[in-house]
Design a protein around this motif. Sequence first.
Motif, mmCIF file in Angstrom:
data_model
loop_
_atom_site.group_PDB
_atom_site.id
_atom_site.type_symbol
_atom_site.label_atom_id
_atom_site.label_comp_id
_atom_site.label_asym_id
_atom_site.label_seq_id
_atom_site.Cartn_x
_atom_site.Cartn_y
_atom_site.Cartn_z
ATOM 1 N N ARG A 185 0.809 -1.221 0.000
ATOM 2 C CA ARG A 185 0.000 0.000 0.000
ATOM 3 C C ARG A 185 0.838 1.265 0.000
ATOM 4 N NH1 ARG A 185 -5.311 -1.135 3.587
ATOM 5 N NH2 ARG A 185 -6.302 -0.112 1.842
ATOM 6 N N GLN A 186 1.885 1.256 -0.799
ATOM 7 C CA GLN A 186 2.720 2.458 -0.850
ATOM 8 C C GLN A 186 2.109 3.505 -1.764
ATOM 9 O OE1 GLN A 186 6.816 1.820 -1.763
ATOM 10 N NE2 GLN A 186 7.160 0.598 0.066
ATOM 11 N N ILE A 187 1.251 3.061 -2.694
ATOM 12 C CA ILE A 187 0.658 4.009 -3.637
ATOM 13 C C ILE A 187 -0.766 4.284 -3.200
ATOM 14 C CG2 ILE A 187 0.067 4.384 -6.035
ATOM 15 C CD1 ILE A 187 2.188 2.498 -6.821
ATOM 16 N N SER A 188 -1.141 5.544 -3.178
ATOM 17 C CA SER A 188 -2.479 5.897 -2.722
ATOM 18 C C SER A 188 -3.533 5.447 -3.709
ATOM 19 C CB SER A 188 -2.543 7.417 -2.562
ATOM 20 O OG SER A 188 -3.865 7.839 -2.557
ATOM 21 N N PRO A 189 -4.688 4.948 -3.229
ATOM 22 C CA PRO A 189 -5.760 4.569 -4.158
ATOM 23 C C PRO A 189 -6.433 5.770 -4.817
ATOM 24 C CG PRO A 189 -6.373 4.062 -1.882
ATOM 25 C CD PRO A 189 -5.012 4.614 -1.840
ATOM 26 N N ASP A 190 -6.197 6.959 -4.269
ATOM 27 C CA ASP A 190 -6.834 8.145 -4.819
ATOM 28 C C ASP A 190 -5.828 8.884 -5.684
ATOM 29 O OD1 ASP A 190 -8.183 11.169 -3.288
ATOM 30 O OD2 ASP A 190 -8.238 10.390 -5.343
ATOM 31 N N ILE A 191 -6.038 8.872 -7.030
ATOM 32 C CA ILE A 191 -4.969 9.410 -7.858
ATOM 33 C C ILE A 191 -4.861 10.928 -7.779
ATOM 34 C CG2 ILE A 191 -4.963 7.493 -9.454
ATOM 35 C CD1 ILE A 191 -6.491 9.028 -11.406
ATOM 36 N N SER A 192 -5.895 11.573 -7.273
ATOM 37 C CA SER A 192 -5.750 13.022 -7.148
ATOM 38 C C SER A 192 -4.796 13.362 -6.012
ATOM 39 C CB SER A 192 -7.110 13.671 -6.886
ATOM 40 O OG SER A 192 -7.609 13.193 -5.660
ATOM 41 N N ASP A 193 -4.443 12.348 -5.248
ATOM 42 C CA ASP A 193 -3.555 12.560 -4.111
ATOM 43 C C ASP A 193 -2.097 12.278 -4.462
ATOM 44 O OD1 ASP A 193 -3.561 11.297 -0.712
ATOM 45 O OD2 ASP A 193 -3.370 13.317 -1.519
ATOM 46 N N PHE A 194 -1.853 11.898 -5.696
ATOM 47 C CA PHE A 194 -0.500 11.512 -6.096
ATOM 48 C C PHE A 194 0.472 12.666 -5.957
ATOM 49 C CE2 PHE A 194 -1.596 7.503 -6.905
ATOM 50 C CZ PHE A 194 -1.339 6.912 -8.130
ATOM 51 N N LYS A 195 1.665 12.332 -5.499
ATOM 52 C CA LYS A 195 2.696 13.355 -5.407
ATOM 53 C C LYS A 195 3.944 12.852 -6.115
ATOM 54 C CE LYS A 195 1.197 15.665 -1.184
ATOM 55 N NZ LYS A 195 -0.191 15.185 -1.240
ATOM 56 N N TYR A 196 3.798 12.502 -7.366
ATOM 57 C CA TYR A 196 4.957 11.959 -8.073
ATOM 58 C C TYR A 196 5.371 12.818 -9.249
ATOM 59 C CZ TYR A 196 3.441 7.829 -5.503
ATOM 60 O OH TYR A 196 3.059 6.957 -4.522
ATOM 61 N N GLY A 197 4.867 14.022 -9.339
ATOM 62 C CA GLY A 197 5.152 14.848 -10.509
ATOM 63 C C GLY A 197 6.531 15.459 -10.486
ATOM 64 N N ALA A 198 6.805 16.280 -11.514
ATOM 65 C CA ALA A 198 8.137 16.855 -11.672
ATOM 66 C C ALA A 198 8.518 17.735 -10.502
ATOM 67 C CB ALA A 198 8.198 17.665 -12.967
ATOM 68 N N LEU A 199 7.532 18.387 -9.875
ATOM 69 C CA LEU A 199 7.861 19.288 -8.776
ATOM 70 C C LEU A 199 8.139 18.529 -7.489
ATOM 71 C CD1 LEU A 199 5.289 22.128 -9.380
ATOM 72 C CD2 LEU A 199 7.666 22.012 -10.053
ATOM 73 N N TYR A 200 7.693 17.281 -7.432
ATOM 74 C CA TYR A 200 7.916 16.507 -6.216
ATOM 75 C C TYR A 200 9.106 15.567 -6.339
ATOM 76 C CZ TYR A 200 3.141 17.681 -4.752
ATOM 77 O OH TYR A 200 1.996 18.331 -4.386
ATOM 78 N N ALA A 201 9.597 15.405 -7.543
ATOM 79 C CA ALA A 201 10.567 14.327 -7.783
ATOM 80 C C ALA A 201 11.903 14.595 -7.111
ATOM 81 C CB ALA A 201 10.759 14.154 -9.283
ATOM 82 N N ASP A 202 12.574 13.534 -6.764
ATOM 83 C CA ASP A 202 13.889 13.583 -6.130
ATOM 84 C C ASP A 202 14.949 13.418 -7.218
ATOM 85 O OD1 ASP A 202 15.431 11.324 -3.711
ATOM 86 O OD2 ASP A 202 16.128 13.187 -4.625
ATOM 87 N N PRO A 203 15.762 14.418 -7.475
ATOM 88 C CA PRO A 203 16.680 14.331 -8.626
ATOM 89 C C PRO A 203 17.853 13.364 -8.427
ATOM 90 C CG PRO A 203 16.689 16.553 -7.680
ATOM 91 C CD PRO A 203 15.849 15.712 -6.796
ATOM 92 N N ILE A 204 18.153 12.976 -7.204
ATOM 93 C CA ILE A 204 19.377 12.199 -6.991
ATOM 94 C C ILE A 204 19.380 10.849 -7.706
ATOM 95 C CG2 ILE A 204 20.847 11.146 -5.243
ATOM 96 C CD1 ILE A 204 20.953 14.105 -5.143
ATOM 97 N N PRO A 205 18.274 10.079 -7.678
ATOM 98 C CA PRO A 205 18.368 8.780 -8.360
ATOM 99 C C PRO A 205 18.342 8.853 -9.884
ATOM 100 C CG PRO A 205 16.606 8.778 -6.715
ATOM 101 C CD PRO A 205 17.019 10.172 -6.913
ATOM 102 N N SER A 206 18.399 10.020 -10.485
ATOM 103 C CA SER A 206 18.334 10.098 -11.951
ATOM 104 C C SER A 206 19.358 9.209 -12.616
ATOM 105 C CB SER A 206 18.626 11.527 -12.417
ATOM 106 O OG SER A 206 17.569 12.357 -12.094
ATOM 107 N N MET A 207 19.005 8.712 -13.769
ATOM 108 C CA MET A 207 19.879 7.842 -14.562
ATOM 109 C C MET A 207 20.045 6.480 -13.917
ATOM 110 S SD MET A 207 20.079 9.998 -16.757
ATOM 111 C CE MET A 207 20.965 9.281 -18.098
#
Lengths: 504, 378, 592
Positions: free
Chosen positions: B262-284
């Motif tokens: 249950r790491q992903i919320s069932p309510d997609i309006s609650d998602f926080k995975y967009g570009a403004l929330y993303a963590d740049p360190i794991p890139s690539m």
Amino acid sequence: MVPHLVDLMLLSLLLLIPFSGALGLLLWPTTQSSERIRIGAIVILAVQCVASFALLLPFDPTDAALQLVEQARWVHSIGLDYALAVDGLSLPLVLMNAVLCLVAAVASRSIDNRPRIYFALLLVISGAVNGAFLSQNLLLFFLFYELELIPLWLLIAVWGGANRSYAATKFLIVTAVSGMLILGAFLGLAFVTGTMDFSLRPILSGELGLKAQFLLMGALLIGFGIKIPLFPFHTWLPDAHTEASTPVSVLLAGVLLKLGTYGLLRFCLGLFPEAWQLAAPWLAAWAAISVLYGSLAAIAQTDMKRMVAYSSVGHMGYVLLAAAAATPLGLMGALFQMISHGLISGVLFLLVGVVYARTGTRDLNVLRGLLNPERGLPLTGSLMIIGVMASAGIPGMAGFISEFLIFRGSLQPFPVATLLSMVGSGLTAVYFLLLVNRAFFGRLAIAPGEVANPRILDPVALREQVPAIALSLGVLALGLAPELLSNLSEAATTGLSQLSGGLS
Amino acid sequence: MTTTMKPITPPVLPDQEELIKRLLSDTPLLADTQDHLVQVVNVLETYGIVLDAYSKNLVDQGEKQLLNPFPIFRFFHEGLTPKRLWDHLLGDRINFEYAEYCQKAMFWHGTGGLDAYLDSEPFQDVCQRIIQRKAQRDPLLALTNKLYPGFAPESIRSLTTIYCLGLFWRVMSDLFVDLARRYAIKEVTCVNDVVHHIRDGLVAAAANPITYEVDVAGEKIWVLPPEAGLTFLVDVAVPYVEAVFFRGMPFLGTVSYNAQARQISPDISDFKYGALYADPIPSMGAGIPPSLCMKDMFRHLPEELGRWYDDHGRGQVDVHVQICVSFQKSMFCVTNGAIAGTMPHALDTTNADEQAANRAYAEAWSGRLMGCQRGALL
Amino acid sequence: MLVSLPWAAGLFRRVAHRPAAYLNILLTLLAFVHGSLILQEVFQSGPVDLSYPWLTVADLELDISFSLSLTNLVALELITGLSLFSQVYSLGYMDKEWALARFFALLGFFEGAMSGVVLSDSLFQSYFLLEMLTLSTYLLVGFWYAQPLVITAARDAFLTKRVGDVLLLMGVVALCSFAGGMGFNDLYAWAATDSLSPLAATLLGLGLIAGPMGKCAQFPMHLWLDEAMEGPNPASILRNSVVVTCGAIVLLKVMPILQHSPVALTVLLVIGSISAIGGSLVALAQVDIKRTLSYSTTAHLGLVFIAIALQIPVLALLLLFSHAVSKALLSMSIGGVIAATNCQDITELGGLGSRMPATTTSFIIGGAGLVAFLPLGGFLAFAQSIELLSVRSIPFMAVFLITNALTALGLVRVFRHVFLGDALIKSRRAAEVNWQMALPMVALSVVVLLTPVLLVRLESLDGLLAFPLWAAGLVVGSGLIGLLAGALIPLSKAWSRSLNPVLRWFQDLLAYDFYTERFYRLTIVNVVGAFSRLAAWFDRNVVDGVLHGVARLSLQSAEGLKLSVSGQSQSYVLTVLVAIVLFLTAVSWFLT
């Protein structure tokens, strides 16, 4: 086919090169930069490497006797003669010594504090180890055995970590005690047999009573047991490794521990076959205990270097197990294990050294995600996975074949001890996976309190990784083509096993 | 015992009041420094070039790939030549897969006017017309349509979104390239200018009509007719910002999809995975789709920014992570511009009701921004 | 004579990314074609054995040996074929993946190890390659290493398999010592003639079982397959279908040796039955799509284990083949669902059926192939099994039928949740997957539909259809029961647990997989952890303590002796002489 003259001098050359090299380095003007001195040491060690591999030419693998014998009288009155020879048991060890010393020199970058003495000590150790492996006179062996003590103590005490004086002193005292025990045993042997002849004669002990044999062999066992190291004489090793610098650790684990196991095979098994056979069941049990203890203790460690140190304790126990069984296969396995452990622990210590140099910590509770391709240490991580898997005994790499040979050779004589040691082999995977999972998987984290923006690490240049890569390739090569080693040593190990009446 | 480095104290992030203050006082959300200006303008320049390619490809897909079961050559909108094919196979190309990823995000989240229209009756009728016309020539389609009636309309909806995204990016690409031009002639000298440029561009294009006409076996059919009244800003831009900047889709490489975890919320309006929330360190690393975009931007990296990166971070070794960090900052600027452009009333108004409305608007947005990577704003 | 080996399908490093993928696919295709050519030749002219010496030390002789028999080659074709499909599929599934080179390198390594295992003719070599499979599983499951659950999943997968492998190593080493040779034919000859003590035979048998048990995710070593579903879907496809097949094939090959240990056979039967029924029950309680499939893999492999234990190899092979292709197809279809909806929770999905033709069709066909739906491969396998088992033991016939029914129930349940019903938020907008995923799905559906034809070509028609009508009836009946049950049970989209405490306890038991993970944590993990902490404490305090004690003693005595320093060399010499005399006297006294 090789000229007789060269033949005579080859072994002495292996002593001459490093010792004269050390002297030469010491005499170099202090105005030379440390980099120059390092290059000088590397050149000398490379020459030594070439000379060692040149031994392969006149060496006859099918002959179990000693080859390339060189003898000269020295201080004959106390029985100390200059006698060198090589056989299938000592040749691979000499080769490994040459390679690992070269690797240690290459890995010794930025030694700004007294570089001349540092590299001179390195060369002295290299020469002393060569001498120990090649000598055929008991006192000569002891001389070289003690000769490497002070340089190593200095290397830890001067160029080590924060707690180095404690570790160095512990190492010094403990190893000195081991030396005393060995000397005592040798002297006792001479005293009791009434002869002052110290040349290595395998039937030497046949003239002694059983009690005498046990006493002398016991002293030797404890002495070498401290060096190998075996439980409960092992506590100096984790401290020494933790405080020593990376190249010194590589040398310590790769080469110096093998002095102990070599001594075990050559002097305990070789000189006291009768007593050895009788003591074998106890020795097998001791080996199993040492393996399990080392592996279990390793699981609880949080310092990467300490973990690798305890894994050395575990892995060297296998050698005792195989030696106890004394079957031809088992002894071959013991030799394989010595070589493969030297190479693998070399890789692991080099890589842990890189991590420490870049991040400033070896704490597994803090480090995370170092496999990050852009901000982490990806190559180090990949090589670490290879090294870890090799140590755990994954086929295709040297660790597996050595463990298989040992187990196969020891199962029938000592089934219970062998099965317990296999459990220890399984435990290796547990703690090394802990290491990789914590330090290399996950999201990058280097120090507490820096979760959002981990600090920027200096990138690792490819040439810094060359020693680790070269050793890893060696591990793979030995794992996939083990005949390279077995062809060399089969005659010698079979001969040694027959000595003890052959327990197969 | 084994650590020799001292821990760094974490920086202080701007709180909600600070964000509201910046929004209402025509100050950019991003700290207005020279470093930020260099990063933002140059990253937007390369992003504009990349978007240009994306846009052309998506528009071309919309025109040519309708109900095509094997769109093998959909990335060859410039024509198929042996050299292009070879470069494509070698991986020496723009990664259009990332464009499709953005489109999937927009399509899947489905907010705004465009999405509402896709469910409407006129659209359903158009879909049936297209299907009937194509099925006359394609028996496989006829069969599939009979067994799975929902397939073809869904496919048409997806293609429609692709086309509209292409139109959207056409505008944005032109906007960013123009920004770079103005920066080169020194018309843009601070981050505030950048925000204003974006704001004005968005406002100018706000009422651009979004229409989509497709050629089905000789007959031209309006999928999105002009009568539908879809416009650029409200029906495409805002849903895009919502889907790609804010909600996003969880990365397989950092979040577990395990239902029991249950790491992903069932309510997609609650998602926080967009570009403004993303963590740049794991890139690539593995499982991070925006890595593809970082690579594309790297191919067109302006020299000025390349030199700046050499002096920061790890130099060339971690250039993609640095691009990601700069990109995130620039996306904050774009969001800033969008908020400024859609503010209910002028910022310098003196009417108390209008001020209250502005403040409420700013509060709503800053509330959402509080969960984002505010460290990028420093 | 065709000599070169169809493995080593490439281990390319991260030179460039996408070309590595294409090269890998090309090599797999070559392997497949090459394998089929060899298959045709062997079909006509009989099996071939190849052997190359590797290591000869003392009395140990290890060779690299391959046996190109019909069974092995069919398995090889299965592996390369499914790998080919899976690799093309991953071009579509992972098209937004940057680290494709590493992924394909690992897939190639995986495929190579598996090909080697099925072709190998020596137990040592099989073990060698099984361990490499363990390593590659670790790396493949840990592909997305930045994800926290992946880290634990990779670790558990490796350790569980390693435990099985270490036990297998014990068996291999023991066999090597007792039998001398490691070739399978040599071992069979030895097993037939030699007699071991019952205890030794039992331990040997248990050791030999342990490896395949770990590989095939049988109870109690099944946890890793559940966790391994954290890895990328194409890898899961292969893991569910061909990796477990490899493990079972190794078990098949050691079967003649196991015959001598009735205890081992009994253990196999027990484990197989528990896995079969337990696995299907647990699959019913899962809400994650991938886990519903992985537990049913455990279940089917349980049936295979039963078949092997009852000494019916042909049945085991039939089951493995039909299971592998159907399960692979099901996994592909599920991957399509995940790709389109970003969701793995079946309670959050719905109504996809009419919008995703390729995916839905694949699921239906794959499911049909799995549950003995007339007249697909699974049906033939099950019908044969019922007929053969009715002769030997009725209880296991019941196990087979029950498993079949439960599997059908589970599949229908998943189908209703995911493909039927109303569309929920996460499945409201879901377009069909891209062609790189759809093409392999369609192709594999065709293969599944043609499985009976393929099986017929390998065995005669009479042989395959030689089962009585009542057996067929039973199989179809069990399938129908499951189908109906699945169609009629109430589905709830919420995560509600039943209010009835008994039922709720039961639900939880199944949903959390009989609390296996908690069990492991409390027993093995805690025990090992406790021992290791004890060892470390012992080390620090006792062993070191003794050392420090000695040091303190020596320091104190030195401090004491310090006072006796007179500064005159004569007293030193005297002390040393006295000491030496004492020492030598003591030694000679001891020795006389």
